[in-house]
Enzyme design. Structure first.
Site, PDB file in Angstrom:
ATOM      1  CB  CYS A 124      -0.896   0.006   1.240  1.00 19.00           C
ATOM      2  SG  CYS A 124      -2.004   1.422   1.306  1.00 19.00           S
ATOM      3  CG  LEU A 125       4.534   3.399  -1.834  1.00 22.00           C
ATOM      4  CD1 LEU A 125       4.782   4.043  -0.459  1.00 22.00           C
ATOM      5  CD2 LEU A 125       5.798   2.696  -2.290  1.00 22.00           C
TER       6      LEU A 125
END
Length: 183
Positions: A85-86
């Site tokens: 999750c970036l």
């Protein structure tokens, strides 16, 4: 403007010329593994992770798919799938970025500055918010258990027989590990 396939090749070559070990999954130059070391000054220091990278046909206009193959304890990495999750990869990607940015800037920043308020691993996020020391200890335990540099080398030996190994894969600093020749 160069074509996406040329840009893909250029970015991959640039990554290979850097200090990162790259293992091709197939001949298409769209799927490969990169060995990524944890950043200094972090509880991930000393760990080495195998990261799977998939480049879409529209790369660099569409972001690469990045996932940890090696298990990692982090609020923003799904422990089972390795999904990351970036925001910069998932939402704000720009063709100005390249693969070297992913491994020299984006992933190190992810490990140095986890965001527990947007977790994929709720347990890691909760522990980080509740007890930072215990969180860092758990990170170090995962590094020791799953992300030792020699474990990455062992993963190479488990490749199936239809995958080719490059000369670099055979090269090892552990010369003493070689056994006796067969009679």
């Amino acid at each position: 403007m160069s074509s996406p396939s040329k840009r893909r090749e250029m970015d991959l070559m640039k990554l290979m010329m850097s200090d990162y070990k790259v293992e091709m999954i197939n001949d298409s130059m769209q799927e490969f593994y990169v060995h990524f070391s944890g950043p200094n000054e972090s509880p991930y220091h000393g760990g080495v992770w195998r990261i799977r990278v998939e480049l879409p046909d529209a790369y660099p206009y569409k972001s690469p798919s990045i996932g940890f193959v090696t298990k990692i304890y982090h609020p923003n990495v799904d422990e089972m799938s390795g999904s990351v999750c970036l925001d910069v990869i998932n939402q704000t990607w720009s063709p100005m970025f390249d693969l070297v940015n992913v491994f020299e800037v984006f992933l190190p920043q992810l490990l140095l500055y986890p965001n527990p308020s947007d977790p994929l691993n709720g347990e890691a996020a909760a522990l980080m918010m509740r007890d930072r020391g215990a969180y860092e200890q758990r990170v170090k335990e995962y590094c020791e258990k799953y992300a030792k540099p020699e474990d990455i080398g062992a993963a190479l030996e488990e490749k199936s027989s239809d995958e080719e190994l490059s000369e670099e894969d055979y090269d090892s600093s552990d010369d003493a590990v070689a056994g006796q020749p067969d009679p």
